[in-house]
Design a protein around this motif. Structure first.
Motif, PDB file in Angstrom:
ATOM      1  N   GLU A   1       0.824  -1.216   0.000  1.00 21.24           N
ATOM      2  CA  GLU A   1       0.000   0.000   0.000  1.00 21.24           C
ATOM      3  C   GLU A   1       0.861   1.270   0.000  1.00 21.24           C
ATOM      4  N   LYS A   2       1.897   1.292   0.842  1.00 21.26           N
ATOM      5  CA  LYS A   2       2.741   2.497   0.944  1.00 21.26           C
ATOM      6  C   LYS A   2       3.755   2.609  -0.185  1.00 21.26           C
ATOM      7  N   PHE A   3       4.291   1.458  -0.620  1.00 20.91           N
ATOM      8  CA  PHE A   3       5.360   1.462  -1.621  1.00 20.91           C
ATOM      9  C   PHE A   3       5.050   0.462  -2.743  1.00 20.91           C
ATOM     10  N   PRO A   4       4.042   0.754  -3.576  1.00 22.75           N
ATOM     11  CA  PRO A   4       3.643  -0.221  -4.603  1.00 22.75           C
ATOM     12  C   PRO A   4       4.749  -0.545  -5.605  1.00 22.75           C
ATOM     13  N   VAL A   5       5.531   0.453  -6.001  1.00 28.07           N
ATOM     14  CA  VAL A   5       6.592   0.245  -6.994  1.00 28.07           C
ATOM     15  C   VAL A   5       7.712  -0.606  -6.391  1.00 28.07           C
ATOM     16  N   LEU A   6       8.155  -0.237  -5.200  1.00 26.95           N
ATOM     17  CA  LEU A   6       9.247  -0.951  -4.538  1.00 26.95           C
ATOM     18  C   LEU A   6       8.808  -2.358  -4.137  1.00 26.95           C
ATOM     19  N   HIS A   7       7.535  -2.505  -3.749  1.00 27.32           N
ATOM     20  CA  HIS A   7       7.008  -3.815  -3.373  1.00 27.32           C
ATOM     21  C   HIS A   7       7.011  -4.765  -4.579  1.00 27.32           C
ATOM     22  N   GLY A   8       6.613  -4.232  -5.752  1.00 26.87           N
ATOM     23  CA  GLY A   8       6.643  -5.030  -6.979  1.00 26.87           C
ATOM     24  C   GLY A   8       8.059  -5.441  -7.340  1.00 26.87           C
ATOM     25  N   TRP A   9       9.003  -4.494  -7.191  1.00 24.71           N
ATOM     26  CA  TRP A   9      10.425  -4.796  -7.449  1.00 24.71           C
ATOM     27  C   TRP A   9      10.928  -5.881  -6.502  1.00 24.71           C
ATOM     28  N   TYR A  10      10.530  -5.795  -5.211  1.00 22.62           N
ATOM     29  CA  TYR A  10      10.975  -6.761  -4.208  1.00 22.62           C
ATOM     30  C   TYR A  10      10.509  -8.169  -4.580  1.00 22.62           C
ATOM     31  N   GLN A  11       9.267  -8.293  -5.032  1.00 23.33           N
ATOM     32  CA  GLN A  11       8.740  -9.607  -5.415  1.00 23.33           C
ATOM     33  C   GLN A  11       9.531 -10.191  -6.586  1.00 23.33           C
ATOM     34  N   ARG A  12       9.865  -9.332  -7.560  1.00 23.18           N
ATOM     35  CA  ARG A  12      10.665  -9.804  -8.697  1.00 23.18           C
ATOM     36  C   ARG A  12      12.057 -10.220  -8.254  1.00 23.18           C
ATOM     37  N   LEU A  13      12.615  -9.471  -7.310  1.00 24.40           N
ATOM     38  CA  LEU A  13      13.967  -9.764  -6.806  1.00 24.40           C
ATOM     39  C   LEU A  13      14.018 -11.136  -6.151  1.00 24.40           C
ATOM     40  N   VAL A  14      13.090 -11.390  -5.216  1.00 17.50           N
ATOM     41  CA  VAL A  14      13.134 -12.648  -4.464  1.00 17.50           C
ATOM     42  C   VAL A  14      12.656 -13.839  -5.296  1.00 17.50           C
ATOM     43  N   ASP A  15      11.985 -13.545  -6.432  1.00 20.60           N
ATOM     44  CA  ASP A  15      11.576 -14.632  -7.332  1.00 20.60           C
ATOM     45  C   ASP A  15      12.662 -14.973  -8.358  1.00 20.60           C
ATOM     46  N   ASP A  16      13.693 -14.114  -8.441  1.00 25.83           N
ATOM     47  CA  ASP A  16      14.785 -14.385  -9.382  1.00 25.83           C
ATOM     48  C   ASP A  16      15.506 -15.672  -8.943  1.00 25.83           C
ATOM     49  N   ALA A  17      15.705 -16.585  -9.876  1.00 19.42           N
ATOM     50  CA  ALA A  17      16.247 -17.917  -9.551  1.00 19.42           C
ATOM     51  C   ALA A  17      17.607 -17.845  -8.863  1.00 19.42           C
ATOM     52  N   VAL A  18      18.508 -17.024  -9.381  1.00 15.38           N
ATOM     53  CA  VAL A  18      19.857 -16.922  -8.800  1.00 15.38           C
ATOM     54  C   VAL A  18      19.802 -16.246  -7.431  1.00 15.38           C
ATOM     55  N   PHE A  19      19.039 -15.159  -7.332  1.00 14.43           N
ATOM     56  CA  PHE A  19      18.944 -14.429  -6.064  1.00 14.43           C
ATOM     57  C   PHE A  19      18.336 -15.327  -4.985  1.00 14.43           C
ATOM     58  N   LYS A  20      17.275 -16.063  -5.358  1.00 11.10           N
ATOM     59  CA  LYS A  20      16.582 -16.946  -4.417  1.00 11.10           C
ATOM     60  C   LYS A  20      17.538 -17.996  -3.837  1.00 11.10           C
ATOM     61  N   GLU A  21      18.440 -18.466  -4.670  1.00  6.96           N
ATOM     62  CA  GLU A  21      19.405 -19.490  -4.275  1.00  6.96           C
ATOM     63  C   GLU A  21      20.382 -18.973  -3.210  1.00  6.96           C
ATOM     64  N   CYS A  22      20.559 -17.637  -3.182  1.00  6.96           N
ATOM     65  CA  CYS A  22      21.557 -17.023  -2.274  1.00  6.96           C
ATOM     66  C   CYS A  22      20.932 -16.432  -1.018  1.00  6.96           C
ATOM     67  N   MET A  23      19.638 -16.630  -0.823  1.00 10.39           N
ATOM     68  CA  MET A  23      18.982 -16.101   0.376  1.00 10.39           C
ATOM     69  C   MET A  23      19.113 -17.081   1.538  1.00 10.39           C
ATOM     70  N   PRO A  24      19.261 -16.593   2.756  1.00  8.88           N
ATOM     71  CA  PRO A  24      19.315 -17.498   3.915  1.00  8.88           C
ATOM     72  C   PRO A  24      17.994 -18.251   4.056  1.00  8.88           C
ATOM     73  N   PRO A  25      18.012 -19.472   4.617  1.00  5.43           N
ATOM     74  CA  PRO A  25      16.759 -20.199   4.877  1.00  5.43           C
ATOM     75  C   PRO A  25      15.821 -19.339   5.726  1.00  5.43           C
ATOM     76  N   ARG A  26      14.562 -19.250   5.299  1.00  9.97           N
ATOM     77  CA  ARG A  26      13.630 -18.290   5.892  1.00  9.97           C
ATOM     78  C   ARG A  26      13.477 -18.437   7.410  1.00  9.97           C
ATOM     79  N   GLU A  27      13.186 -19.649   7.881  1.00 13.91           N
ATOM     80  CA  GLU A  27      12.949 -19.852   9.320  1.00 13.91           C
ATOM     81  C   GLU A  27      14.197 -19.536  10.145  1.00 13.91           C
ATOM     82  N   GLN A  28      15.338 -19.917   9.613  1.00 13.66           N
ATOM     83  CA  GLN A  28      16.610 -19.641  10.303  1.00 13.66           C
ATOM     84  C   GLN A  28      16.858 -18.141  10.369  1.00 13.66           C
ATOM     85  N   HIS A  29      16.517 -17.439   9.277  1.00 12.87           N
ATOM     86  CA  HIS A  29      16.706 -15.990   9.207  1.00 12.87           C
ATOM     87  C   HIS A  29      15.775 -15.280  10.193  1.00 12.87           C
TER      88      HIS A  29
END
Length: 352
Positions: A85-113
């Protein structure tokens, strides 16, 4: 511009993202507002692009992984910072970022994080609460390397304390009450209990507030740290005080004695960044006597004692020591310190 925005992430967003996880109440609210202003700035820069790098993930997007940490903190700690709601453009960018195959592979495990963020937040807040609940007072004098040592240790530990400046020619009843044996500074008073003698106080601080340790845990290394700190007090300090009140041949002999001691210290330091290893520790704090010595050298026009040519290893260590942010904060103001030496010892070292 890519370099500029990547640096913006590190210099602005990252410190605020760390701070928000370690604060609470009104302070945390203020940090969230600060972060949201930064996100607004980033959204203005992103505009309608898929990524900061254009059509594909680039330099700034990679640097912006700080925002992933921020979103995890938001979820872990129940905050609302980056919302659609507050940041529609940045929120859309964030979703694309975390859905990127290479980027997703380099993220810490969610529960551990999530668990990690909750852990550091709880630790920071409990430390702040514990520290605020304690009464810590330091009796000292501004020009004393011994009371300055205690300031360094307390600040390294993040312990809040009240500093009480003593006039040693007219000692306060409180100082005489808390140190009736030696009647000297420094004295640390913790919840009404006094501890005297600077090296004893340093150990007390390290044992009471165990985070950011200044003494090694290994028994042998700890014993050696105590040995070298005592060397500073038993050998270097008497010679340093003697050099400022002597003159002529006597002063020359004392300087030679000091340089022998410095040679011994250089042999001990070897190739380490600090006596404590990679970071400032017990012996480095005790070695603030060397700051006293070099200010005296400059103020009184003494023969050069610690030069880069004679002591390259120790000279480099000294530069790192005085450049350390916490240590620098606890060094007396230079001009005032020089004036102190000139006023107190200038006449005694001047030649007839």
């Amino acid at each position: 511009m890519a370099r500029f925005w990547a640096k913006y992430m590190d210099d602005k967003l990252l410190p605020a993202a760390i701070k928000v996880a370690m604060s609470k109440g009104e302070e945390q609210k203020g940090v969230i507002e600060e972060i949201q202003k930064q996100l607004k700035t980033l959204e203005s820069e992103l505009k309608e692009k898929k990524f900061f790098g254009g059509e594909s993930l680039g330099f700034v997007d990679i640097a912006a992984n700080t925002i992933v940490w921020l979103v995890v903190a938001q979820e872990a700690l129940g905050m609302e910072i980056l919302t659609e709601e507050k940041f529609p453009v940045l929120h859309g960018w964030y979703q694309r970022l975390v859905d990127d195959a290479v980027f997703k592979e380099c993220m810490p495990p969610r529960e551990q994080h999530l668990s990690f963020v909750k852990g550091i937040s709880m630790a920071a807040i409990s430390l702040q609460t514990a520290t605020m609940a304690e009464e810590v007072k330091l009796f000292g004098t501004w020009a004393s390397p011994f009371s300055r040592r205690i300031e360094v240790a307390l600040k390294l530990k993040g312990v809040q304390f009240e500093y009480i400046e003593e006039n040693l020619s007219n000692k306060s009843p409180a100082l005489l009450k808390y140190n009736p044996v030696h009647k000297k500074i420094p004295v640390l008073v913790h919840n009404g209990k006094p501890v005297a003698e600077s090296l004893v106080i340093l150990e007390y601080i390290d044992e009471t507030w165990k985070h950011n340790p200044i003494l090694p845990t290994d028994p042998y290394e700890k014993a050696m740290a105590r040995f070298w700190a005592k060397y500073m007090d038993d050998k270097l300090w008497p010679a340093a005080t003697k050099v400022v009140v002597s003159k002529g041949e006597e002063q020359k002999a004392v300087i030679e004695e000091i340089q022998e001691q410095l040679k011994t210290l250089e042999s001990e330091l070897k190739e380490k960044k600090f006596f404590g290893g990679e970071s400032l520790g017990f012996v480095d704090i005790a070695a603030n006597i060397i700051v006293f010595l070099l200010v005296a050298q400059e103020a009184l026009g003494l023969m050069e004692i610690l030069t880069e040519e004679k002591f390259p290893v120790l000279h480099e260590w000294y530069q790192r020591l005085v450049d350390d942010a916490v240590f620098k904060e606890c060094v007396p103001p230079r001009e005032r310190h020089l004036g102190f030496f000139k006023a107190r010892f200038g006449s005694s070292t001047a030649s007839k």
